[in-house]
Write a protein that holds these residues in place. Sequence first.
Motif, PDB file in Angstrom:
ATOM      1  N   PHE A  50       0.853  -1.037  -0.078  1.00 14.95           N
ATOM      2  CA  PHE A  50       0.019  -0.083  -0.012  1.00 14.95           C
ATOM      3  C   PHE A  50       0.732   1.160  -0.151  1.00 14.95           C
ATOM      4  O   PHE A  50       0.741   2.024   0.875  1.00 14.95           O
ATOM      5  N   GLU A  51       1.772   1.232  -0.991  1.00 16.54           N
ATOM      6  CA  GLU A  51       2.732   2.510  -0.986  1.00 16.54           C
ATOM      7  C   GLU A  51       3.250   2.856   0.119  1.00 16.54           C
ATOM      8  O   GLU A  51       3.588   3.970   0.664  1.00 16.54           O
ATOM      9  N   SER A  80       2.584   1.965   3.239  1.00 19.16           N
ATOM     10  CA  SER A  80       1.627   2.419   4.594  1.00 19.16           C
ATOM     11  C   SER A  80       1.748   1.156   5.267  1.00 19.16           C
ATOM     12  O   SER A  80       1.452   1.276   6.733  1.00 19.16           O
ATOM     13  N   TYR A  81       2.094  -0.011   5.110  1.00 21.66           N
ATOM     14  CA  TYR A  81       1.860  -1.156   5.568  1.00 21.66           C
ATOM     15  C   TYR A  81       3.158  -1.894   5.450  1.00 21.66           C
ATOM     16  O   TYR A  81       3.285  -2.354   4.340  1.00 21.66           O
ATOM     17  N   ASP A 101       1.601   4.683   8.368  1.00 21.41           N
ATOM     18  CA  ASP A 101       0.961   6.024   7.953  1.00 21.41           C
ATOM     19  C   ASP A 101      -0.132   6.030   8.976  1.00 21.41           C
ATOM     20  O   ASP A 101      -0.527   5.483   9.726  1.00 21.41           O
ATOM     21  N   ILE A 153      -3.265   7.037   8.999  1.00 20.11           N
ATOM     22  CA  ILE A 153      -4.806   6.485   8.973  1.00 20.11           C
ATOM     23  C   ILE A 153      -4.717   5.040   9.243  1.00 20.11           C
ATOM     24  O   ILE A 153      -5.444   4.691  10.190  1.00 20.11           O
ATOM     25  N   ILE A 154      -3.711   4.110   8.721  1.00 15.77           N
ATOM     26  CA  ILE A 154      -3.574   2.705   9.280  1.00 15.77           C
ATOM     27  C   ILE A 154      -3.521   2.662  10.825  1.00 15.77           C
ATOM     28  O   ILE A 154      -3.981   1.883  11.462  1.00 15.77           O
ATOM     29  N   ILE A 179      -6.672   3.509  12.693  1.00 17.28           N
ATOM     30  CA  ILE A 179      -7.626   2.402  12.877  1.00 17.28           C
ATOM     31  C   ILE A 179      -7.300   1.487  13.482  1.00 17.28           C
ATOM     32  O   ILE A 179      -7.996   0.616  14.136  1.00 17.28           O
ATOM     33  N   TYR A 204      -1.224  16.505   9.323  1.00 20.49           N
ATOM     34  CA  TYR A 204      -1.717  16.550   7.732  1.00 20.49           C
ATOM     35  C   TYR A 204      -1.826  17.868   7.251  1.00 20.49           C
ATOM     36  O   TYR A 204      -1.396  18.167   5.884  1.00 20.49           O
ATOM     37  N   ILE A 248       0.852  11.822   4.984  1.00 16.60           N
ATOM     38  CA  ILE A 248       0.137  10.934   5.716  1.00 16.60           C
ATOM     39  C   ILE A 248       1.193   9.947   5.994  1.00 16.60           C
ATOM     40  O   ILE A 248       0.664   9.184   7.169  1.00 16.60           O
TER      41      ILE A 248
END
Lengths: 494, 176
Positions: A66-67, A69-70, A127, A129-130, A133, A181, A187
């Motif tokens: 995911f670019e 992010s993970y 990132d 957002i992840i 969550i 942000y 992000i």
Amino acid sequence: MTWEIDYLALAPELVIVVTLLVVLALDLFLTRPNKYWTATAAVAGTALAAIPLVILAVEGENVSMFEGSYVVDEFALVLKGLFVVSAYLVLLLSHHYIESERFYQGEYYFLLLASVLGSLVMASARDLIILFIGLELTTGPLFLLAGWRKGDAKSNEASVKYFILGVLSTAILLWGMSMLYGLTGEITFAGLATATAGLADEPAMIVAVLFVIVGFAFKISAAPFHFWAPDTYEGAPTPVTAYLSVNSKAAGFVAFLLVMYLALPELSEIWAPALWILAAASMTLGNLSALRQSNIVRLLAYSSIAQAGFMLVPFAAAAVAGTNIEEGFSATVIYLVIYALMNVGAFATVIAGANRTATGDIDGWAGLGKIDARLGVLIGIFFFSLAGIPPLAGWFAKFAMFRAVILAGGTATVVLAVIAAVNAVIALYYYARVIKAVWLDDAPAEVPARAETPPSVSLRLALLISAALTIVIGFFPAIATFVGDASRIIAAGG
Amino acid sequence: MVETIIFVLMGLAAIAGAITVVMARNPVYSAIGLLGTLFAVAVLYVLQLAHFVAAVQVIVYAGAVLTLFLFVIMLIGVDKEENREENLRFQRPVVGVLAGVIVVMAAALTAFGDFDWVPASGAVIPEVTNGTIQAVAEPLFTDWVLAFEATALLLTIAAAGAIALAHYRRRESTDG
């Protein structure tokens, strides 16, 4: 569409997802006396999740999805291993407790596994957002689980306090993140790390970073944001308390450290002093309050606040001094891992002890060692380990902490080291008080010589595993050093 | 210029609604205040060219969630007198002072901070302004699919947990 999902790298999370859905479905079809199968499924699923972790660790390949992010790297794998092991232990603690108290079982394991999933996601999140969550997934189920003793006013209080303060802290955290942000347009941690360079004097940036710190400080119950912890710990069912003070705290810590270390390294002049204050305040307030507790769970609650302070010390010290931040980071992670393992054991003895003496008061545990020598020895192991007495694992955590502080150097660092040293002595006093009650005080006459219900097999297994880990790591700290090395690799890669 | 005027108007409306939520004696007024805030925020979204988010905001929050609130208020009963006694006697002045500090801080930030928020610092504004559904959906199911699925689980957790907590078994009134 240039995105790919590496299912092997996601396998631990997927196994947990499948398990929790199976548990929820099983709960629908099982009749009341057979509900314990949900526990069996949960334990088995958690054990299964360890298999892909081992495969990934052996392969040793860094996966980025995911670019960026993970990320599944050694650091993430080590922490996922910790989360899975401690979740496994907490499930073992829960098994008999939840069944005998006639709580809802299927939903309990479903929620607990969802929280485990959140912590696994968090270890890989790179990132905001992840990460957010993952954090919600970890804490959300716990708001509900804290109130699982529905008929008990204290449990209701625990749940409501945790929920309201948790939601407030989440709002503050999210506000801070949105400002980050808004100021940078980035992000991902990597993007933030470059975009925040040179913005340390920016007033809005200072506010953003402080909001993020306040949000995380609630999650890890660092003073002065710790007020929910003792009441919630006391009111929640004891296995949930164990989970709160081990997994959810560790997960919060990981998220906190990742954001500071990977996303905002350029802003360390903003957050380093804040972390310094958090560390000093948590240690001091936690330990001084723990001195006056008569209830064992409250004592452990304040002890876990104080331990959060100790954990922050190496990282904060290194960041304030501006040198050897890698060492500080890895010392904090080492402390975190050791703390999680020995604290789960301490809560296992609390469940066993409360089961044996029918009280959570420390005075009520007087003479426990003479009645039940094995339990007495285990209490000795875990509480001495929490105090940091060699050769139990806790000493190495403290050793790594002070070593990192010495490497960092500087006046502020030395002051923090002195505060930590004084606090280590205070902590020894109240941990030793429990052991004194258990071994040196005379047992009150009314305690029966034999337990009405012997500790369950799963509780024994949990005690055995955590005691073995506590002793083995104490003698062979190389295991913990491996954890530290894994976190040094993230330093190079991030 | 028009943007600034609309922003100020809607910002004030949102704040006024929020104050109503907290200050109104009648819970129905609070709910209506919330409605005002939600609508004002939806207009702010339109201002940011996020039409889809604005529509969702109106449909989901102003529509579904608020209706639910009103249902709950009606079920509990609007005419019941609430206990408004305060046990902490100093909390009002303390909160007043803290609120003042925050206002001063916010004012100082706006006055002395020379920062650029995202649009000015080169963030991408979606090209197709009437196609924001696509602009939202594509990243949602590719780059953010993990976060999306995890959020789905969050909703399941909320549903399952709320039922488990609220469900009341008759025979176990004391030890649930």
